[in-house]
Design a protein around this motif. Structure first.
Motif, PDB file in Angstrom:
ATOM      1  N   HIS A 256     -46.556  28.912 -25.902  1.00 28.18           N
ATOM      2  CA  HIS A 256     -46.145  27.314 -25.420  1.00 28.18           C
ATOM      3  C   HIS A 256     -44.918  27.152 -24.792  1.00 28.18           C
ATOM      4  O   HIS A 256     -43.946  26.844 -25.273  1.00 28.18           O
ATOM      5  CB  HIS A 256     -46.370  26.668 -26.986  1.00 28.18           C
TER       6      HIS A 256
ATOM      7  N   HIS B 240     -43.420  25.522 -21.171  1.00 27.76           N
ATOM      8  CA  HIS B 240     -43.465  24.399 -19.810  1.00 27.76           C
ATOM      9  C   HIS B 240     -42.240  24.778 -19.056  1.00 27.76           C
ATOM     10  O   HIS B 240     -41.412  24.446 -19.046  1.00 27.76           O
ATOM     11  CB  HIS B 240     -43.186  23.033 -20.165  1.00 27.76           C
TER      12      HIS B 240
ATOM     13  N   GLN C 132     -48.207  25.940 -20.155  1.00 29.00           N
ATOM     14  CA  GLN C 132     -49.213  24.809 -20.546  1.00 29.00           C
ATOM     15  C   GLN C 132     -49.413  24.147 -18.963  1.00 29.00           C
ATOM     16  O   GLN C 132     -48.603  24.307 -18.246  1.00 29.00           O
ATOM     17  CB  GLN C 132     -48.357  23.758 -21.373  1.00 29.00           C
TER      18      GLN C 132
ATOM     19  N   LYS D  87     -56.084  23.155 -22.459  1.00 31.02           N
ATOM     20  CA  LYS D  87     -55.238  22.245 -23.139  1.00 31.02           C
ATOM     21  C   LYS D  87     -55.831  20.798 -22.671  1.00 31.02           C
ATOM     22  O   LYS D  87     -55.848  20.548 -21.930  1.00 31.02           O
ATOM     23  CB  LYS D  87     -53.859  22.381 -22.867  1.00 31.02           C
TER      24      LYS D  87
ATOM     25  N   HIS E  29     -48.419  23.046 -31.849  1.00 29.92           N
ATOM     26  CA  HIS E  29     -46.922  22.477 -32.254  1.00 29.92           C
ATOM     27  C   HIS E  29     -47.195  21.453 -33.426  1.00 29.92           C
ATOM     28  O   HIS E  29     -46.907  20.342 -33.441  1.00 29.92           O
ATOM     29  CB  HIS E  29     -46.257  21.752 -31.207  1.00 29.92           C
TER      30      HIS E  29
ATOM     31  N   ASP F  69     -42.650  25.616 -27.422  1.00 30.21           N
ATOM     32  CA  ASP F  69     -42.945  24.104 -26.781  1.00 30.21           C
ATOM     33  C   ASP F  69     -41.577  23.920 -25.794  1.00 30.21           C
ATOM     34  O   ASP F  69     -41.020  23.020 -25.749  1.00 30.21           O
ATOM     35  CB  ASP F  69     -43.034  22.870 -27.575  1.00 30.21           C
TER      36      ASP F  69
HETATM   37 ZN   LIG Z   1     -45.812  21.330 -24.953  1.00 31.80          ZN
END
Ligand SMILES: [Zn+2]
Length: 462
Positions: A63, A65, A95, A149, A246, A320
């Motif tokens: 996960h 970004h 993602q 996603k 998450h 994340d």
């Molecule tokens: Zn995320």
């Protein structure tokens, strides 16, 4: 096998599915080609002796970004994957909310090309699915998406980043699941009920409450629990493999346990080091730098989340990793609702989780399952990734379980260390000291030595 092979790693504690063993692992042409006892170790052009330090399969962060293409002032592929290498992460799964968002073959290829030129570690890409893009899911699968996603959310004002990858329409969600099931790919969701969050957040705003802690109050646990149940119920009808990303609250993880107890199949759960380590109190301490979605929860919720780690409910840990610009985050001191949500994490996750291993909260074996083996399984990369086995990619991380280090944002590789405060001051016990991607060290003793462009694109097929 040639007399001398590319790379050999030896250690008295090498991870295998049957426990840690004294082994020598040899790699040739990026793959593991031999595993022997230490006395029969092959010769390598490059050799590393881990001694008593555990040798684990490379950590896979499912996960991230990396913000590129689009918001490269927040993060980019070279920076972000250098951070990954420094953190013991050999592969990241990205993602789709870049600019343009990955929601069709063309945008998928664009991101793949950029990342291929710049990444230091391997990477896979999630495709995006949402309003108006269901007919573009098959072409993203054909390009090599590891999963889809969908944000169960509405982003009318952020179409640059979220166009075609979100929905609050359960009928659309059903069709996304149906299509993902047809394509044989997992469907991942950000599970928070938009309308509940809007109600609670509006209540905060109407009462003039804009302090950091009010972020958490505007996104209550019920919003996550409801969205998790709804997604599981709808997913079952379609036969899709649902992956809840998450998950922040013990209550939502417990919903998955209950669902499985009722015979519900095909659901996997990710949580993050943040939710296992920090509570909503962190919002009072560092304000907008602790603003993430879903929000940090109470100590009680965190305890239940740990119970779900212990009983096997939680499958994977992702970070994340979501850096923002300093100026944007700063706005949150006066009005937390004005700041974007997200915090860096890819570089600190292993250290934080090793600290929990040292504190006795989970075993090192369970850590490897959560951060490597299970991630590879959920995303269809096993056993190429997530295994120390003949034929697997020669991805390793060596950890020093005793190394003590206070996490200092200035020493992290994220684009702007000023936003990397979420674990600032955390007393980590345990750290990666060597990261190897396909037989090549990319980090040694904290120094990133991997080259941009070495990282390769990973799909379920290749
Ligand atoms: Zn995320």
């Amino acid at each position: 096998m040639p007399q001398t092979i590319d790379f050999v790693i030896k250690g008295r504690r090498v991870y295998t599915p049957d426990g840690f063993m004294p082994l020598a692992v040899g790699a040739q042409d990026e793959k593991i080609v031999t595993i022997t006892g230490l006395e029969n170790a092959p010769r390598g052009r490059e050799e590393y002796d881990a001694g008593d330090n555990p040798v684990l399969p490379g950590i896979i962060d499912p996960h991230t970004h990396m913000r590129e293409p689009g918001y490269t002032r927040r993060e980019d592929w070279t920076n972000g994957t250098r951070a990954a290498a420094a953190g013991g992460v050999t592969c990241v799964l990205e993602q789709p909310n870049s600019v343009p968002p990955v929601n069709c073959a063309e945008n998928f290829r664009l991101k793949r090309e950029i990342a291929s030129a710049k990444a230091v570690v391997d990477f896979g890409l999630l495709g995006g699915a949402g309003e108006g893009t269901i007919h573009q899911m098959a072409e993203q699968a054909a390009e090599g998406a590891v999963a889809f996603k969908t944000y169960l959310w509405s982003y009318p004002d952020r179409s640059d980043e979220f166009d075609g990858i979100h929905t609050i329409d359960d009928g659309v969600l059903y069709q996304i699941f149906e299509q993902a099931a047809d394509l044989g790919l997992p469907s991942c969701v950000h599970a928070e009920n938009y309308r509940l969050v809007r109600t609670f957040s509006n209540r905060m705003l109407q009462e003039g409450r804009r302090a950091p802690i009010d972020h958490q109050k505007g996104r209550p646990v019920v919003a996550e629990v409801e969205a998790a149940w709804r997604a599981m119920i709808i997913a079952r009808e379609t036969g899709v493999q649902l992956n809840l990303l998450h998950i922040s609250s013990g209550s939502a993880a417990t919903a998955v346990k209950a669902w499985r107890g009722m015979g519900g199949q095909g659901v996997t759960v990710e949580t993050c080091p943040t939710y296992l380590t920090l509570t909503e109190e962190r919002l009072n301490e560092i304000g907008p730098y602790a603003k993430i979605n879903p929000p940090l929860r109470s100590a009680e919720e965190q305890e239940i989340l740990w119970d779900r780690i212990a009983d096997g409910t939680i499958d994977t840990i992702g970070t994340d990793h979501a850096p923002h610009e300093f100026e944007a985050k700063e706005k949150g001191w006066r009005d937390i609702f004005a700041a974007p949500a997200g915090a860096p994490g890819v570089e600190t996750s292993l250290r934080v989780m090793l600290t929990h291993v040292n504190a006795g909260r989970l075993s090192l074996e369970r850590l490897v399952e959560l951060m490597s083996v299970n991630v590879a399984r959920v995303y269809g990369l096993y056993p190429r990734k997530g295994a120390i086995a003949v034929g697997s990619d020669a991805d390793f991380v060596v950890v020093d379980l005793e190394r003590r280090e206070r996490i200092d944002p200035k020493r992290l590789h994220v684009k702007d260390p000023r936003v990397a405060r979420i674990f600032e001051g955390f007393e980590a016990v345990g750290a990666p000291i060597l990261t190897v991607v396909r037989g090549k060290p990319v980090m040694r003793d904290g120094e990133v030595i991997g080259e941009p462009g070495y990282g390769g694109f990973i799909s379920r097929q290749n």
